[in-house]
Design a protein around this motif. Structure first.
Motif, PDB file in Angstrom:
ATOM      1  N   SER A   2       0.510  -0.826   0.442  1.00 37.55           N
ATOM      2  CA  SER A   2       0.290   0.415   0.117  1.00 37.55           C
ATOM      3  C   SER A   2       1.057   1.526  -0.241  1.00 37.55           C
ATOM      4  CB  SER A   2      -0.774  -0.445   1.071  1.00 37.55           C
ATOM      5  OG  SER A   2      -0.243  -0.098   2.313  1.00 37.55           O
ATOM      6  N   SER A   3       0.422   2.221   0.611  1.00 33.40           N
ATOM      7  CA  SER A   3       1.301   3.590   0.179  1.00 33.40           C
ATOM      8  C   SER A   3       2.691   3.884   0.986  1.00 33.40           C
ATOM      9  CB  SER A   3      -0.176   5.258   0.366  1.00 33.40           C
ATOM     10  OG  SER A   3       0.423   4.939   1.718  1.00 33.40           O
ATOM     11  N   VAL A   4       3.568   4.142   0.669  1.00 32.03           N
ATOM     12  CA  VAL A   4       4.715   4.497   0.950  1.00 32.03           C
ATOM     13  C   VAL A   4       4.685   5.992   1.733  1.00 32.03           C
ATOM     14  CG1 VAL A   4       5.795   2.302   0.538  1.00 32.03           C
ATOM     15  CG2 VAL A   4       5.019   3.840  -1.335  1.00 32.03           C
ATOM     16  N   THR A   6       6.586   8.782   2.718  1.00 30.77           N
ATOM     17  CA  THR A   6       7.439  10.054   1.795  1.00 30.77           C
ATOM     18  C   THR A   6       9.000   9.055   1.874  1.00 30.77           C
ATOM     19  OG1 THR A   6       8.392  10.283   4.744  1.00 30.77           O
ATOM     20  CG2 THR A   6       6.490  11.351   4.054  1.00 30.77           C
ATOM     21  N   GLN A   7       8.712   7.949   1.479  1.00 24.53           N
ATOM     22  CA  GLN A   7       9.591   7.128   0.466  1.00 24.53           C
ATOM     23  C   GLN A   7      10.135   8.194  -0.271  1.00 24.53           C
ATOM     24  OE1 GLN A   7       8.653   3.258   1.141  1.00 24.53           O
ATOM     25  NE2 GLN A   7      10.360   2.686   2.819  1.00 24.53           N
ATOM     26  N   THR A   8      11.510   7.857  -0.959  1.00 23.60           N
ATOM     27  CA  THR A   8      12.396   8.352  -1.621  1.00 23.60           C
ATOM     28  C   THR A   8      11.529   6.860  -3.016  1.00 23.60           C
ATOM     29  OG1 THR A   8      14.525   7.444  -2.332  1.00 23.60           O
ATOM     30  CG2 THR A   8      14.140   9.831  -1.218  1.00 23.60           C
ATOM     31  N   VAL A   9      12.313   7.813  -3.900  1.00 20.55           N
ATOM     32  CA  VAL A   9      11.102   6.173  -5.391  1.00 20.55           C
ATOM     33  C   VAL A   9      12.868   5.223  -5.027  1.00 20.55           C
ATOM     34  CG1 VAL A   9      11.070   6.012  -7.686  1.00 20.55           C
ATOM     35  CG2 VAL A   9      10.062   8.313  -6.944  1.00 20.55           C
ATOM     36  N   GLU A  10      14.281   5.622  -5.064  1.00 23.24           N
ATOM     37  CA  GLU A  10      14.486   4.986  -4.966  1.00 23.24           C
ATOM     38  C   GLU A  10      14.213   3.512  -3.987  1.00 23.24           C
ATOM     39  OE1 GLU A  10      17.894   3.272  -6.737  1.00 23.24           O
ATOM     40  OE2 GLU A  10      17.072   5.211  -7.077  1.00 23.24           O
ATOM     41  N   GLN A  11      13.998   3.832  -2.130  1.00 20.39           N
ATOM     42  CA  GLN A  11      14.389   3.264  -1.783  1.00 20.39           C
ATOM     43  C   GLN A  11      12.602   2.370  -1.555  1.00 20.39           C
ATOM     44  OE1 GLN A  11      14.001   6.800   1.346  1.00 20.39           O
ATOM     45  NE2 GLN A  11      16.164   6.025   2.058  1.00 20.39           N
ATOM     46  N   GLN A  12      11.891   3.265  -2.267  1.00 17.02           N
ATOM     47  CA  GLN A  12      10.453   2.359  -2.049  1.00 17.02           C
ATOM     48  C   GLN A  12      10.657   1.331  -3.082  1.00 17.02           C
ATOM     49  OE1 GLN A  12       7.588   5.238  -3.871  1.00 17.02           O
ATOM     50  NE2 GLN A  12       6.862   3.452  -4.932  1.00 17.02           N
ATOM     51  N   HIS A  13      11.701   1.424  -4.527  1.00  9.89           N
ATOM     52  CA  HIS A  13      11.278   0.114  -5.253  1.00  9.89           C
ATOM     53  C   HIS A  13      12.321  -0.674  -4.518  1.00  9.89           C
ATOM     54  CE1 HIS A  13      11.794  -1.705  -8.524  1.00  9.89           C
ATOM     55  NE2 HIS A  13      13.289  -2.295  -7.896  1.00  9.89           N
ATOM     56  N   THR A  14      12.940  -0.144  -3.414  1.00 12.75           N
ATOM     57  CA  THR A  14      13.836  -1.119  -2.628  1.00 12.75           C
ATOM     58  C   THR A  14      13.191  -1.983  -1.809  1.00 12.75           C
ATOM     59  OG1 THR A  14      15.118   0.468  -2.614  1.00 12.75           O
ATOM     60  CG2 THR A  14      16.294  -2.068  -1.189  1.00 12.75           C
ATOM     61  N   SER A  15      12.319  -1.436  -1.262  1.00 10.49           N
ATOM     62  CA  SER A  15      11.512  -2.191   0.013  1.00 10.49           C
ATOM     63  C   SER A  15      10.324  -3.099  -0.415  1.00 10.49           C
ATOM     64  CB  SER A  15      10.330  -0.754   0.591  1.00 10.49           C
ATOM     65  OG  SER A  15       9.341  -0.665  -0.013  1.00 10.49           O
ATOM     66  N   PRO A 518      15.938   0.097 -11.912  1.00  7.92           N
ATOM     67  CA  PRO A 518      14.727  -0.262 -11.941  1.00  7.92           C
ATOM     68  C   PRO A 518      13.764  -0.020 -12.109  1.00  7.92           C
ATOM     69  CG  PRO A 518      15.646  -1.463 -10.081  1.00  7.92           C
ATOM     70  CD  PRO A 518      16.592  -0.406 -10.500  1.00  7.92           C
ATOM     71  N   PRO A 519      12.849  -0.104 -12.861  1.00  2.00           N
ATOM     72  CA  PRO A 519      11.707   0.156 -13.178  1.00  2.00           C
ATOM     73  C   PRO A 519      10.976   0.401 -11.245  1.00  2.00           C
ATOM     74  CG  PRO A 519      11.251  -0.938 -14.912  1.00  2.00           C
ATOM     75  CD  PRO A 519      12.239  -1.196 -13.757  1.00  2.00           C
ATOM     76  N   HIS A 520       9.470   0.680 -10.997  1.00  2.00           N
ATOM     77  CA  HIS A 520       8.455  -0.043 -10.237  1.00  2.00           C
ATOM     78  C   HIS A 520       7.958  -0.564 -10.634  1.00  2.00           C
ATOM     79  CE1 HIS A 520       9.507   4.440  -8.103  1.00  2.00           C
ATOM     80  NE2 HIS A 520       8.682   4.564  -9.369  1.00  2.00           N
ATOM     81  N   HIS A 521       7.233  -1.733  -9.817  1.00  3.08           N
ATOM     82  CA  HIS A 521       6.561  -2.730 -10.380  1.00  3.08           C
ATOM     83  C   HIS A 521       5.622  -2.875 -10.352  1.00  3.08           C
ATOM     84  CE1 HIS A 521       3.601  -3.591  -7.245  1.00  3.08           C
ATOM     85  NE2 HIS A 521       4.287  -2.041  -6.167  1.00  3.08           N
ATOM     86  N   TYR A 522       5.171  -0.799 -10.497  1.00  2.00           N
ATOM     87  CA  TYR A 522       3.430  -0.688 -11.141  1.00  2.00           C
ATOM     88  C   TYR A 522       4.486   0.354 -12.194  1.00  2.00           C
ATOM     89  CZ  TYR A 522       4.898   3.137  -7.732  1.00  2.00           C
ATOM     90  OH  TYR A 522       5.706   3.445  -7.279  1.00  2.00           O
ATOM     91  N   ASN A 523       5.112   0.037 -13.066  1.00  2.00           N
ATOM     92  CA  ASN A 523       5.784   0.914 -13.821  1.00  2.00           C
ATOM     93  C   ASN A 523       6.513   2.677 -14.134  1.00  2.00           C
ATOM     94  OD1 ASN A 523       6.549  -1.677 -15.314  1.00  2.00           O
ATOM     95  ND2 ASN A 523       4.910  -1.498 -17.120  1.00  2.00           N
ATOM     96  N   MET A 550       8.253  10.394 -12.707  1.00  6.89           N
ATOM     97  CA  MET A 550       9.573  10.551 -11.934  1.00  6.89           C
ATOM     98  C   MET A 550       9.095  10.275 -10.467  1.00  6.89           C
ATOM     99  SD  MET A 550      12.240   9.215 -13.605  1.00  6.89           S
ATOM    100  CE  MET A 550      13.921   9.172 -12.082  1.00  6.89           C
ATOM    101  N   GLU A 551       7.487  10.938 -10.264  1.00  7.11           N
ATOM    102  CA  GLU A 551       7.193  11.133  -9.224  1.00  7.11           C
ATOM    103  C   GLU A 551       6.588  10.257  -8.367  1.00  7.11           C
ATOM    104  OE1 GLU A 551       2.595  13.277  -9.365  1.00  7.11           O
ATOM    105  OE2 GLU A 551       3.960  14.905 -10.109  1.00  7.11           O
ATOM    106  N   GLU A 552       6.555  10.653  -7.426  1.00  9.07           N
ATOM    107  CA  GLU A 552       5.761   9.566  -6.186  1.00  9.07           C
ATOM    108  C   GLU A 552       4.498   9.834  -5.835  1.00  9.07           C
ATOM    109  OE1 GLU A 552       7.848  10.850  -2.377  1.00  9.07           O
ATOM    110  OE2 GLU A 552       9.579  11.231  -3.814  1.00  9.07           O
ATOM    111  N   PRO A 553       4.307   8.479  -6.269  1.00 13.47           N
ATOM    112  CA  PRO A 553       1.985   8.495  -6.112  1.00 13.47           C
ATOM    113  C   PRO A 553       1.896   8.870  -5.021  1.00 13.47           C
ATOM    114  CG  PRO A 553       3.177   6.123  -6.213  1.00 13.47           C
ATOM    115  CD  PRO A 553       4.302   7.207  -6.250  1.00 13.47           C
TER     116      PRO A 553
END
Lengths: 612, 411
Positions: A2-4, A6-15, A518-523, A550-553
């Motif tokens: 679910s929502s993440v 304030t994480q950065t895009v990079e971190q969000q992906h790592t998680s 790499p891209p987010h799993h939702y591209n 490049m924006e965080e949703p």
């Protein structure tokens, strides 16, 4: 998931990436993961089939050798061809379709994610089934074209040919499902503004190839079913004594087989049509012409099949028709070559490994194209058909064309997949050992063929005086094998320790480079709007797109549920086909029950998380 | 050896040198120009070293193919030179010197694109027209007076019937020079392909589908006229099973008289009734006694010369009383088998086992003892194992020697 916050895009992906257990791969419906599985599997089979090629080359290094028996040799060359075509070149292209096409058109996944997973698992099981024939000592042995009447039970008793026809039937299911999936995806899931004539060439060629898949594969499906009935249930489709005609098999096989050649080559053309402009800093020269040339090749590709059959004795009128059609198809192919050169003309060329493979393709594919013109001339074909000249020709086209294109794509898109570059140093070693090994293997084969060495022979007479060409080819084959090892080493090494790559490492123009690597799993957090063919090369358009991609949703886009029904359905489909070998109708009929059960459960399963 | 190695090596360097790593334009240009020339020179000049060369025509049919091939070859080299030179030029000239370069964004040029569509189209037409002419020219009989031979492909040997002469032979096709030949091709099992490169292109030897009454079965044909005497090598060119590699043949093109002499000897070698008008051949080693042998009564032994090598006599007796004759025929004897190769004039053949080894006593003895060890899946029993539908022949070593001596005496 679910929502993440304030994480950065990079971190969000790592998680997200922590969810990498085996089960997550087995049940994945993410086109990017399926692509990776396709690529790894195809690369595995590439080594399997390559090992057979080395055995063949060792056997042929000297005349009149008996290192392996004729029966084993026949199994090796049959499975070398069958594996390289159906388990390497095709699925490796499909790996790229899977990874790249949704990203290039601005989609979050393919149209039918579970069907996509099914395609992969059917391909894997079909490939394992086909290769399991070696374990029971009954590998297919009637060549990759499986001409009747050699495949009839009296000339090919045992299960060898059954493994082949059933294995290919299973693999056909994967291909047809894949074709349907990509056609639907490309027609329906393009981002706003992504008109057909703005699509990147790789997506275009995937589109054309997918149509070839869904139209060509059913033809071999029909042929294989006839063959299965002849072998297992005593019909006479190809039995001359019963009024059947073995030449019918050849027609059916090549009506499939020639479009198949374009199924192999068009994806590679697509790759280099994206790579060459990127590393030339210039848009593709004559984009519409290159697109139409691809369409034309795909279309005329249907009308040239009997140029594989000039020796069959179809008569002068049929021969002339297929000569003309084949000559015509050479024209759009030539046009593409000139357009690629014109794209580079006046450009600013950077020779990365991807670019080297692309330019290498243009250089060596031309050799294969021209030897193709030679045997497109029916009378000349009567001398060259079924000789090593033809072996040289189609390796120049399939290795020098299809595989070099895919390797270009590997170096080009790997940073997107992994967020790391493949090593350029190892990449250049890979390229040059490929060029040297490949040409040293296959160029001398032209001479062996011209001087009278037929193909598909386990040995040859010293009198033919073609030893030297075979020795060069054998040395070349080992250099070529070394290049494959370098590639594998590069993949393994760079996967963990490659240099970090940004979102758009090459300054490329298309949408896949607008999202993180790499891209987010939702591209795409939100779907961008496209206004041109090279959206990232137009300053204003690029800013607008990057602002979106490049924006965080606020909340993550909802993606389809993982599912284990694709793998189970694939297993039960493979089982039913494998049981066809028994030839007992009620056993086969019973085995349909698990298929029905899996289809039912699949249908009842919610595709998306509840509430969506 | 070193010289022969250099030729393909040079070509290979030419093709590999296209890549951007080769720095000097001069070296690349030389490679581009030299590679095709070498290839052309090699193809034209040294064909005689290669007994199965496809670019050494000895018939009208092969000649037509060859001239077409040569013209297409040079067109191809022209296109290859243009493509590689252009490619070499852009690789050298437009290599990136600085990351700041901003090349002009050219999206296409209608005139150029039409040009490189029409240019290749014209070349393709220039190739297609003579091709279609050659297709029609080579797929019809050239003369009413042609010699017809029925070629039957078997796993893994060749059978030749001469309906006009009434002769049947195997693996060595004898033809008269300068007389047109029509080969009628038919397979007894799987698809084979008849290919003797110096005599012309290949044609598939298909099993002919059964037809309804009144319909004609469809055969494949090859039409050519041998232009020179000599022995030409060929082999099956369509994968036909385990021993496909070992399905070779020889074609012996003889003078008109030499061919007629061969036909006469075929009838005379075992002293059968000669065809009307034919004379016994004086050169035949087997001397003809005055009397006519009575074949039906199995009395050949009485018909032969008293001076005959006793091994040959013993061998004949052994052969005719063994299971050999279930498959093999020898004209003029009680051996009338038609399943395997006809062995009349066997001793006159230069090769054995469908062109795979020299026809001499030693090889023949090995063959009779262990045919499947030499040639996998061959349908012939050995002395100790069965083959085809037949049990082991059970011949002793001495008997094998005798049979070999007998067969080699059939000249």
């Amino acid at each position: 998931m679910s929502s993440v916050g304030t994480q950065t895009v990079e971190q969000q992906h790592t998680s997200h990436e922590e969810d990498t257990g085996l089960w997550s791969w087995i049940t994945t419906v993410d086109h990017k993961r399926i692509a990776i599985m396709y690529f790894v599997t195809a690369t595995f089979f590439f080594f399997v089939a390559g090992a057979k090629a080395l055995a063949i080359r060792v056997q042929l290094m000297f005349p009149e050798q008996e290192l392996i028996t004729p029966e084993v040799y026949n199994q090796f060359f049959t499975m070398h061809g069958t594996t390289m075509i159906f388990l390497v070149a095709m699925p490796m292209a499909v790996a790229f379709f899977n990874y790249v096409v949704p990203l290039q058109i601005g989609a979050r996944d393919v149209a039918f994610p579970r069907l996509n997973a099914l395609s992969y698992w059917v391909f894997l099981f079909g490939g394992l089934y086909l290769n399991s024939s070696f374990i029971v000592g009954a590998a297919p042995h009637a060549s990759w074209v499986g001409y009747a009447t050699l495949t009839m039970p009296e000339f090919s008793p045992g299960q060898n040919t059954n493994f082949w026809l059933i294995g290919l039937s299973i693999l056909g299911i994967a291909s047809i499902a894949g074709g349907v999936n990509f056609i639907t995806t490309i027609i329906n899931m393009r981002a706003p503004g992504m008109k057909l004539m703005r699509m990147p060439l790789f997506t275009w060629m995937t589109f054309v190839t997918s149509f070839l898949l869904i139209t060509a594969i059913p033809v071999i499906g029909v042929a294989l079913i006839y063959l299965g009935f002849d072998r297992l249930f005593g019909t006479v489709f190809f039995q001359p004594a019963g009024g059947g005609d073995p030449v019918l098999w050849q027609h059916l096989f090549w009506i499939f087989g020639h479009p198949e050649v374009y199924i192999l080559i068009l994806p590679a053309f697509g790759v280099i049509s994206d790579v060459i402009p990127t590393f030339s800093k210039k848009p593709l020269f004559g984009y519409p012409i290159v697109v139409y040339a691809g369409l034309l090749i795909g279309f005329i590709g249907w009308g040239v099949w009997s140029h594989h059959m000039f020796t069959v004795g179809l008569g002068p009128i049929a021969d002339s028709f297929f000569v003309a059609a084949t000559m015509i198809i050479a024209i759009p192919t030539g046009v593409k070559i000139f357009n690629w050169i014109a794209t580079m003309w006046g450009g600013s060329l950077k020779f990365t490994t991807a670019m080297l493979f692309s330019v290498g393709l243009v250089a060596v594919f031309t050799v294969g194209g021209l030897s193709g013109i030679m045997h497109a001339s029916a009378p000349v074909n009567l001398q060259q058909h079924d000789t090593y000249f033809v072996v040289a020709h189609f390796h120049y086209v399939i290795v020098g064309g299809a595989m070099m294109g895919l390797w270009a794509g590997l170096y080009y898109w790997f940073p997107k997949v992994r967020g790391r570059y493949l090593s350029e140093t190892l990449g250049k070693w890979h390229f040059w050992t490929t060029m040297i090994g490949f040409n040293l293997t296959f160029f001398p084969m032209h001479f062996a063929g011209i001087f009278g060495m037929p193909r598909r022979i386990y040995t040859y007479s010293a009198e033919l005086n073609v030893d030297i060409y075979n020795q060069l080819a054998t040395i070349g084959a080992f250099i070529f094998a070394l290049s494959a090892v370098i590639m594998a080493w590069n993949l393994v090494k760079s996967w963990r320790g490659g240099e970090k790559a940004p979102a758009n490492p090459w300054g490329a123009p298309h949408l896949e480079w607008s999202i993180p690597s790499p891209p987010h799993h939702y591209n795409f957090p939100a779907i961008p709007t496209v206004q041109s063919r090279e959206p990232l090369w137009n300053d204003g358009e690029r800013e607008a797109i990057l602002a979106v991609t490049m924006e965080e949703p606020e909340t993550e886009p909802v993606m389809p549920n993982p599912s284990y029904w694709p793998i189970l359905l694939a297993a039960s489909i493979t089982l039913i086909w494998a049981l066809v070998m028994t030839g007992i109708w009620w056993v086969i009929a019973l085995a349909i029950l698990p298929v029905i059960y899996c289809v039912f459960k699949w249908g009842m399963e919610p595709a998306f998380p509840e509430g969506h | 050896m070193r010289l022969t190695m250099k030729r393909p090596q040079g070509n290979r360097d030419g093709s590999a040198g296209v890549g951007p790593g080769v720095r000097t334009l001069g070296a690349r240009l030389v490679a581009f120009l030299v590679a095709p020339l070498l290839m052309g020179g090699l193809m034209a000049g040294c064909a005689d070293e290669y007994p199965q060369s496809s670019i050494s025509p000895h018939t009208d049919f092969a000649e037509i193919i060859h001239s077409l091939y040569v013209s297409i070859f040079w067109w191809s080299m022209l296109i290859l030179a243009v493509v590689w030179l252009l490619l070499a030029w852009v690789i050298v000239k437009y290599r990136r010197k600085s990351e700041d370069e901003k090349p002009r964004q050219i999206r296409g040029h209608l005139g150029l694109e039409i040009g490189w569509t029409i240019g290749p189209a014209l070349i393709v037409i220039a190739i297609a027209i003579p091709t279609v002419q050659a297709v029609f020219a080579t797929q019809q009989p050239v003369s009413e007076d042609a010699l017809e031979v029925e070629v039957v492909g078997h796993q893994f040997w060749w059978e030749f019937h001469y309906p006009e002469q009434g002769v049947t032979t195997a693996n060595e096709l004898w033809l008269p020079v300068d007389r047109p030949v029509n080969l009628r091709l038919e397979s007894n099992d799987v698809i084979h392909s008849f290919w003797v490169p110096k005599l012309g292109g290949k044609r598939d030897v298909n099993p002919v589908p059964a037809v309804r009454e009144g319909q004609d079965p469809k055969y494949n044909w090859l039409y050519f006229t041998p232009q020179e005497t000599g022995v030409f090598m060929g082999q099956c060119a369509e994968f036909c099973g385990q021993s496909h590699a070992l399905m070779a043949m020889r074609v012996v093109v003889e003078s008109e008289e030499g061919f007629q002499d061969w036909v006469d000897r075929w009838f005379a070698s075992e002293g059968a009734a000669l065809p009307a008008g034919a004379e016994p051949d004086a050169e035949t080693e087997l001397q003809m006694p005055g009397e006519e042998p009575d074949v039906q009564e199995d009395e050949e032994l009485q018909a032969v010369d008293q001076d005959e090598d006793p091994m040959v006599t013993l061998g004949r007796e052994t052969f005719l009383n063994s299971t050999c004759v279930a498959c093999h025929g020898v004209e003029g004897t009680s051996a009338q088998g038609v399943i395997g190769p006809n062995l009349t004039l066997f001793g006159a053949r230069s090769t054995l086992g469908a062109g795979i080894m020299e026809n001499n006593r030693e090889n023949l003895v090995r063959w009779i003892i262990d045919p499947q060890g030499i040639k996998a899946a061959v349908a012939m029993p050995g002395t100790e194992y069965p083959g085809g539908n037949w049990p082991a022949t059970g011949l002793s070593d001495g008997e094998v020697e005798a049979v070999a001596a007998y067969l080699l005496s059939l000249k």
